[in-house]
Design a protein around this motif. Structure first.
Motif, PDB file in Angstrom:
ATOM      1  N   VAL A 241     -26.644  24.233  28.196  1.00  0.00           N
ATOM      2  CA  VAL A 241     -26.915  22.896  27.685  1.00  0.00           C
ATOM      3  C   VAL A 241     -25.580  22.168  27.596  1.00  0.00           C
ATOM      4  O   VAL A 241     -24.560  22.766  27.233  1.00  0.00           O
ATOM      5  CB  VAL A 241     -27.622  22.936  26.316  1.00  0.00           C
ATOM      6  CG1 VAL A 241     -26.764  23.634  25.270  1.00  0.00           C
ATOM      7  CG2 VAL A 241     -28.000  21.523  25.850  1.00  0.00           C
ATOM      8  N   GLY A 242     -25.550  20.905  27.985  1.00  0.00           N
ATOM      9  CA  GLY A 242     -24.295  20.172  27.996  1.00  0.00           C
ATOM     10  C   GLY A 242     -24.490  18.681  27.889  1.00  0.00           C
ATOM     11  O   GLY A 242     -25.612  18.163  27.974  1.00  0.00           O
ATOM     12  N   ALA A 243     -23.368  17.985  27.699  1.00  0.00           N
ATOM     13  CA  ALA A 243     -23.386  16.528  27.603  1.00  0.00           C
ATOM     14  C   ALA A 243     -22.108  15.976  28.210  1.00  0.00           C
ATOM     15  O   ALA A 243     -21.036  16.595  28.117  1.00  0.00           O
ATOM     16  CB  ALA A 243     -23.516  16.081  26.148  1.00  0.00           C
ATOM     17  N   VAL A 244     -22.227  14.812  28.838  1.00  0.00           N
ATOM     18  CA  VAL A 244     -21.080  14.116  29.417  1.00  0.00           C
ATOM     19  C   VAL A 244     -21.089  12.682  28.907  1.00  0.00           C
ATOM     20  O   VAL A 244     -22.098  11.973  29.034  1.00  0.00           O
ATOM     21  CB  VAL A 244     -21.121  14.121  30.954  1.00  0.00           C
ATOM     22  CG1 VAL A 244     -19.913  13.367  31.516  1.00  0.00           C
ATOM     23  CG2 VAL A 244     -21.164  15.542  31.500  1.00  0.00           C
ATOM     24  N   ARG A 245     -19.972  12.272  28.319  1.00  0.00           N
ATOM     25  CA  ARG A 245     -19.812  10.907  27.836  1.00  0.00           C
ATOM     26  C   ARG A 245     -19.037  10.093  28.858  1.00  0.00           C
ATOM     27  O   ARG A 245     -17.894  10.411  29.199  1.00  0.00           O
ATOM     28  CB  ARG A 245     -19.074  10.886  26.497  1.00  0.00           C
ATOM     29  CG  ARG A 245     -18.756   9.487  25.966  1.00  0.00           C
ATOM     30  CD  ARG A 245     -20.008   8.688  25.675  1.00  0.00           C
ATOM     31  NE  ARG A 245     -19.712   7.318  25.251  1.00  0.00           N
ATOM     32  CZ  ARG A 245     -20.630   6.396  25.005  1.00  0.00           C
ATOM     33  NH1 ARG A 245     -21.921   6.693  25.136  1.00  0.00           N
ATOM     34  NH2 ARG A 245     -20.288   5.190  24.636  1.00  0.00           N
ATOM     35  N   HIS A 246     -19.688   9.048  29.398  1.00  0.00           N
ATOM     36  CA  HIS A 246     -19.037   8.098  30.292  1.00  0.00           C
ATOM     37  C   HIS A 246     -18.610   6.898  29.445  1.00  0.00           C
ATOM     38  O   HIS A 246     -19.453   6.239  28.824  1.00  0.00           O
ATOM     39  CB  HIS A 246     -19.993   7.649  31.387  1.00  0.00           C
ATOM     40  CG  HIS A 246     -20.448   8.756  32.293  1.00  0.00           C
ATOM     41  ND1 HIS A 246     -20.035   8.870  33.596  1.00  0.00           N
ATOM     42  CD2 HIS A 246     -21.286   9.811  32.067  1.00  0.00           C
ATOM     43  CE1 HIS A 246     -20.598   9.933  34.144  1.00  0.00           C
ATOM     44  NE2 HIS A 246     -21.363  10.517  33.241  1.00  0.00           N
ATOM     45  N   ALA A 247     -17.329   6.635  29.427  1.00  0.00           N
ATOM     46  CA  ALA A 247     -16.808   5.572  28.564  1.00  0.00           C
ATOM     47  C   ALA A 247     -17.178   4.192  29.096  1.00  0.00           C
ATOM     48  O   ALA A 247     -17.535   4.023  30.270  1.00  0.00           O
ATOM     49  CB  ALA A 247     -15.296   5.693  28.452  1.00  0.00           C
ATOM     50  N   GLU A 248     -17.096   3.212  28.230  1.00  0.00           N
ATOM     51  CA  GLU A 248     -17.236   1.821  28.654  1.00  0.00           C
ATOM     52  C   GLU A 248     -16.129   1.494  29.646  1.00  0.00           C
ATOM     53  O   GLU A 248     -14.986   1.936  29.493  1.00  0.00           O
ATOM     54  CB  GLU A 248     -17.140   0.903  27.440  1.00  0.00           C
ATOM     55  CG  GLU A 248     -17.153  -0.576  27.767  1.00  0.00           C
ATOM     56  CD  GLU A 248     -16.841  -1.447  26.564  1.00  0.00           C
ATOM     57  OE1 GLU A 248     -17.050  -2.670  26.646  1.00  0.00           O
ATOM     58  OE2 GLU A 248     -16.377  -0.899  25.551  1.00  0.00           O
ATOM     59  N   GLN A 249     -16.463   0.723  30.673  1.00  0.00           N
ATOM     60  CA  GLN A 249     -15.435   0.273  31.605  1.00  0.00           C
ATOM     61  C   GLN A 249     -15.264  -1.230  31.458  1.00  0.00           C
ATOM     62  O   GLN A 249     -16.107  -2.018  31.880  1.00  0.00           O
ATOM     63  CB  GLN A 249     -15.823   0.624  33.046  1.00  0.00           C
ATOM     64  CG  GLN A 249     -14.824   0.182  34.106  1.00  0.00           C
ATOM     65  CD  GLN A 249     -13.427   0.738  33.895  1.00  0.00           C
ATOM     66  OE1 GLN A 249     -12.717   0.294  32.973  1.00  0.00           O
ATOM     67  NE2 GLN A 249     -13.029   1.692  34.716  1.00  0.00           N
ATOM     68  N   ASP A 250     -14.175  -1.604  30.783  1.00  0.00           N
ATOM     69  CA  ASP A 250     -13.888  -3.032  30.610  1.00  0.00           C
ATOM     70  C   ASP A 250     -12.554  -3.430  31.228  1.00  0.00           C
ATOM     71  O   ASP A 250     -12.112  -4.566  31.065  1.00  0.00           O
ATOM     72  CB  ASP A 250     -13.937  -3.421  29.134  1.00  0.00           C
ATOM     73  CG  ASP A 250     -13.015  -2.569  28.267  1.00  0.00           C
ATOM     74  OD1 ASP A 250     -12.249  -1.763  28.826  1.00  0.00           O
ATOM     75  OD2 ASP A 250     -13.071  -2.707  27.029  1.00  0.00           O
ATOM     76  N   ASP A 251     -11.904  -2.487  31.945  1.00  0.00           N
ATOM     77  CA  ASP A 251     -10.707  -2.827  32.714  1.00  0.00           C
ATOM     78  C   ASP A 251     -11.167  -3.294  34.089  1.00  0.00           C
ATOM     79  O   ASP A 251     -11.135  -2.547  35.080  1.00  0.00           O
ATOM     80  CB  ASP A 251      -9.774  -1.623  32.836  1.00  0.00           C
ATOM     81  CG  ASP A 251      -9.190  -1.214  31.499  1.00  0.00           C
ATOM     82  OD1 ASP A 251      -8.834  -2.106  30.714  1.00  0.00           O
ATOM     83  OD2 ASP A 251      -9.093   0.002  31.239  1.00  0.00           O
ATOM     84  N   VAL A 252     -11.618  -4.538  34.153  1.00  0.00           N
ATOM     85  CA  VAL A 252     -12.298  -5.032  35.348  1.00  0.00           C
ATOM     86  C   VAL A 252     -11.460  -6.090  36.055  1.00  0.00           C
ATOM     87  O   VAL A 252     -10.536  -6.679  35.482  1.00  0.00           O
ATOM     88  CB  VAL A 252     -13.681  -5.613  34.981  1.00  0.00           C
ATOM     89  CG1 VAL A 252     -14.590  -4.513  34.468  1.00  0.00           C
ATOM     90  CG2 VAL A 252     -13.554  -6.723  33.954  1.00  0.00           C
ATOM     91  N   ALA A 253     -11.820  -6.325  37.318  1.00  0.00           N
ATOM     92  CA  ALA A 253     -11.134  -7.321  38.126  1.00  0.00           C
ATOM     93  C   ALA A 253     -11.715  -8.709  37.854  1.00  0.00           C
ATOM     94  O   ALA A 253     -12.700  -8.870  37.119  1.00  0.00           O
ATOM     95  CB  ALA A 253     -11.268  -6.961  39.604  1.00  0.00           C
ATOM     96  N   VAL A 254     -11.108  -9.712  38.474  1.00  0.00           N
ATOM     97  CA  VAL A 254     -11.582 -11.087  38.352  1.00  0.00           C
ATOM     98  C   VAL A 254     -13.007 -11.169  38.901  1.00  0.00           C
ATOM     99  O   VAL A 254     -13.318 -10.612  39.961  1.00  0.00           O
ATOM    100  CB  VAL A 254     -10.651 -12.039  39.123  1.00  0.00           C
ATOM    101  CG1 VAL A 254     -11.207 -13.464  39.095  1.00  0.00           C
ATOM    102  CG2 VAL A 254      -9.249 -11.994  38.546  1.00  0.00           C
ATOM    103  N   ASN A 255     -13.891 -11.832  38.156  1.00  0.00           N
ATOM    104  CA  ASN A 255     -15.297 -12.016  38.517  1.00  0.00           C
ATOM    105  C   ASN A 255     -16.100 -10.716  38.526  1.00  0.00           C
ATOM    106  O   ASN A 255     -17.205 -10.667  39.070  1.00  0.00           O
ATOM    107  CB  ASN A 255     -15.427 -12.706  39.888  1.00  0.00           C
ATOM    108  CG  ASN A 255     -14.817 -14.087  39.908  1.00  0.00           C
ATOM    109  OD1 ASN A 255     -14.969 -14.860  38.968  1.00  0.00           O
ATOM    110  ND2 ASN A 255     -14.092 -14.404  40.981  1.00  0.00           N
ATOM    111  N   GLU A 256     -15.579  -9.655  37.929  1.00  0.00           N
ATOM    112  CA  GLU A 256     -16.300  -8.388  37.810  1.00  0.00           C
ATOM    113  C   GLU A 256     -16.717  -8.208  36.353  1.00  0.00           C
ATOM    114  O   GLU A 256     -15.926  -8.462  35.437  1.00  0.00           O
ATOM    115  CB  GLU A 256     -15.406  -7.226  38.248  1.00  0.00           C
ATOM    116  CG  GLU A 256     -16.072  -5.852  38.123  1.00  0.00           C
ATOM    117  CD  GLU A 256     -15.106  -4.718  38.438  1.00  0.00           C
ATOM    118  OE1 GLU A 256     -15.562  -3.552  38.438  1.00  0.00           O
ATOM    119  OE2 GLU A 256     -13.911  -4.977  38.669  1.00  0.00           O
ATOM    120  N   THR A 257     -17.941  -7.783  36.134  1.00  0.00           N
ATOM    121  CA  THR A 257     -18.449  -7.627  34.768  1.00  0.00           C
ATOM    122  C   THR A 257     -18.203  -6.209  34.255  1.00  0.00           C
ATOM    123  O   THR A 257     -18.185  -5.249  35.033  1.00  0.00           O
ATOM    124  CB  THR A 257     -19.950  -7.918  34.717  1.00  0.00           C
ATOM    125  OG1 THR A 257     -20.641  -7.029  35.603  1.00  0.00           O
ATOM    126  CG2 THR A 257     -20.232  -9.359  35.121  1.00  0.00           C
TER     127      THR A 257
END
Length: 669
Positions: free
Chosen positions: A590-606
């Protein structure tokens, strides 16, 4: 089968299951099966550091390589196998997957994807068009793999300038290289995936003796639209049929073999589901590839050489993008690739290999959405790799030079001369602990779509424009790694810095053309820095079973030079852990993986929100004198998270599958 796709079925899952039972009943008594490989059970876990990495000319084990390598094999590979290669390897440190629905997932290595990651089948390119567009799948089936090798960092020395980010090599044994352990062996699997009401059936068989060997494999997959947390994702079906036949002549001199294979894949584009209420069908892709491969190895010494290997493959690839029942665009890719490797006798402390590689590719897109012109691309490369050892110190050196010519129809051709150099070292403190250090300089010639794209690209919902004046991209990478293999603790960690000169990327301009956002291929210097690590703790091994805990994590930060912003669509940081248990015939995890928020984005990228995926696996395994079998159950996304892949152009419309359960049966005979 969807309307417009050709009727090209292999046997149904039920027929495969009957064939599996028949094959199992034909087996003769042998010694108890061992731990890994075709036709063998997984009674014991494979020691990955002892597996030979076939993607290197010197055939070293992973622990003997200075460059970072990950291997999937044995039980771990069985648990991680998925419908796409990217999803299969995505649990490895430093490796994630692209996503364009369940039918498309290409490996992303340390934030680099597309043409920067070489994807190989038995050391030769996949010969498809998966790098041209994010909605194009690889023509490789991971369920048929014996092992999967991931070389991280520049691997251009061995496989060309397209592999500036790394290589994923799928080893499937379709051309046997050694006499089989038994006169007849194989493996099979039949599974049901509840999230898509899907069935997958596969069968592999190998037979022969010390003079010849024959291989057969086949797979059929039928997955319907999959469930997401708030319903069903329309047009997310997959239908796959693939199979191969191969054989080799064997002797104490080496081997000489051939294989022929066919790959058929039909899958929906969930970003374009159509409107059934108005009679509008969705967009789906129908892929067909025929591939012929020749391979040989000579193991006797001649002159200054201790052996030679060659491989040649020819691929005839077609895929059609249907818009409902209408043909939208047809992609054609006819290619030939070959390589020759010669290993030489020791010269002092040095051993090594010389090699030459060539390829020619004719790519064409036909139809109203043909945003890349017909292009002929020719490549010729020469490389050398050398290794020396002095006590605790190991030194690895390599160099490659190649010529690449891209000739588009009715446009001037472009010529490139990429040069790649590498130096790696290992210092062994003792048998269990070593430190590695790598310096790499690698050039990459721009791909066809980066140079010559000019038109609407429906898959990415954009108007894509290339730049025929792009120059070579150069990566300059330094990396330090630490590896420890103890009885209780096994651990590895790497930190790297990669300075790109003239990094090529697709930028959102903020403009529109034909009501589509304009994305332009452009260049700028960029900096990638990252960390990845993994620790395996063998907690206990007693009457209640063996318990292991695995913890891993990775992160990459990619910025453009001169503080001009972030590189677009970079994977988020992750951290994961799982608990594994084994006792007698049982194993579970049994396991879990945490994917962090990605807010280091380029221009016009959300930005993209973070999410946590929880999964579990359980299997009951039985070893017999001639047949080993197991039943298994897998569960993924147990908490039913709304998870979205940041690198996907469809992230706002296409989430990952919701809570999913699979049940199946495997046999090793």
């Amino acid at each position: 089968m969807r309307d417009g796709a050709s009727n090209r079925y292999l046997p149904s899952p039920g027929a495969l299951a009957l064939a599996i039972a028949g094959m199992a009943g034909m087996t003769h008594a042998h010694a108890a099966p061992q731990s890994s490989g075709p036709g063998k059970s997984h009674e014991h876990e494979v020691r990955l550091e002892e597996i030979v990495v076939t993607a290197t000319p010197l055939r070293s084990t992973s622990d003997a390589l200075s460059e970072p390598v990950e291997i999937l094999a044995g039980e771990r590979l069985d648990e991680d196998k998925a419908a796409t290669l990217g999803e299969t390897v995505a649990g490895l440190p430093g490796v994630q997957s692209s996503y364009f629905g369940p039918g498309v997932g290409r490996p992303i290595i340390r934030g680099l994807d597309g043409p920067r990651v070489g994807v190989l089948a038995n050391g030769l390119g996949s010969q498809d068009v998966s790098t041209v567009s994010q909605d194009h799948s690889l023509a490789i089936e991971p369920f048929l793999a014996d092992q999967i090798e991931v070389l991280k960092g520049p691997a251009t020395l061995l496989y060309g300038s397209g592999a500036i980010g790394g290589v994923v090599n799928v080893v499937d044994g379709r051309i046997p290289e050694h006499a089989p352990d038994r006169s007849f062996s194989g493996r099979s699997e039949l599974r049901h995936d509840a999230v898509s009401d899907g069935f997958t059936g596969m069968l592999r068989a190998d037979t022969g003796n010390d003079r010849f060997a024959i291989h057969f494999d086949g797979l059929k997959r039928d997955n319907e639209d999959y469930e997401i947390p708030d319903g069903t994702l329309a047009n997310s079906f997959i239908e796959t049929r693939t199979g191969a036949f191969g054989g080799s002549l064997l002797g104490d001199w080496g081997f000489l073999g051939v294989s022929v294979s066919r790959f058929l894949d039909t899958y929906g584009n969930p970003g374009e589901p159509g409107n059934p209420a108005e009679g509008e069908g969705g967009v789906f892709l129908d892929i067909e590839q025929d591939r012929t491969e020749f391979k040989g190895g000579y193991t006797r010494s001649f002159g200054v050489f201790t052996g030679a290997r060659f491989a040649i493959s020819s691929g005839d690839y077609r895929h059609i993008e249907f818009e409902g029942e209408e043909i939208g665009t047809t992609f054609v890719n006819d290619s030939t690739e070959g390589r020759l490797e010669l290993t030489h006798a020791p010269v002092g402390n040095w051993t090594g290999a010389f090699g030459v590689q060539f390829s020619d590719r004719e790519f064409e897109a036909i139809g109203e959405e043909a945003f890349v012109p017909k292009t002929q691309t020719d490549l010729l490369g020469i490389f050398v790799v050398e290794q020396a050892k002095w006590g605790r110190l190991q030194l690895d050196l390599g160099a490659r030079i190649e010529t690449v010519e891209s000739s588009p129809e009715d446009q001037p051709s472009r010529d490139f001369d990429p040069l790649s150099l590498s130096a790696g070292a290992i210092w062994r403190f003792d048998e269990s602990l070593h430190l590695s250090f790598n310096l790499d300089r690698a050039d990459r010639a721009p791909a066809e779509e980066e140079l010559f794209a000019n038109g609407p690209h429906v898959a990415t919902a954009s108007f894509e424009i290339g730049d025929p004046d792009l120059s070579e991209e150069t990566a300059n990478q330094a990396e330090i790694g630490l590896h420890f293999h103890g009885d209780v603790i096994e651990a590895k960690a790497s930190i790297y810095y990669n300075r790109f000169d003239n990094f090529i990327f697709l930028v959102d301009t903020g403009e529109t053309e034909d009501d589509l956002p304009v994305r332009q291929w452009t260049q700028n210097d960029a900096r990638f820095r990252g960390f990845e690590g993994e620790v395996l703790w063998h907690i206990s091994d007693g009457a209640s079973g063996a318990f292991d805990v695995r913890v891993f994590g990775d992160t990459v930060r990619a910025t453009l030079a001169d503080d001009s912003g972030n590189v677009p669509r970079i994977v988020p940081a992750r951290v994961g852990a799982d608990l594994r248990w084994r006792a007698d015939n049982w194993r579970a995890s049994v396991g879990a993986v945490r994917h962090a928020e990605q807010d280091d984005v380029a221009v016009n990228e959300t930005p993209t929100d973070g999410y946590t995926l929880v999964d579990a696996h359980v299997a009951y395994h039985v070893d017999g004198p001639s047949l080993a079998w197991e039943i298994f159950a897998d569960a993924t996304n147990l908490t039913d998270q709304d998870a979205r892949v940041h690198t996907s152009f469809l992230k706002d419309r296409v989430p990952l599958p919701g809570r999913a359960f699979s049940l199946g049966f495997r046999a090793y005979f």
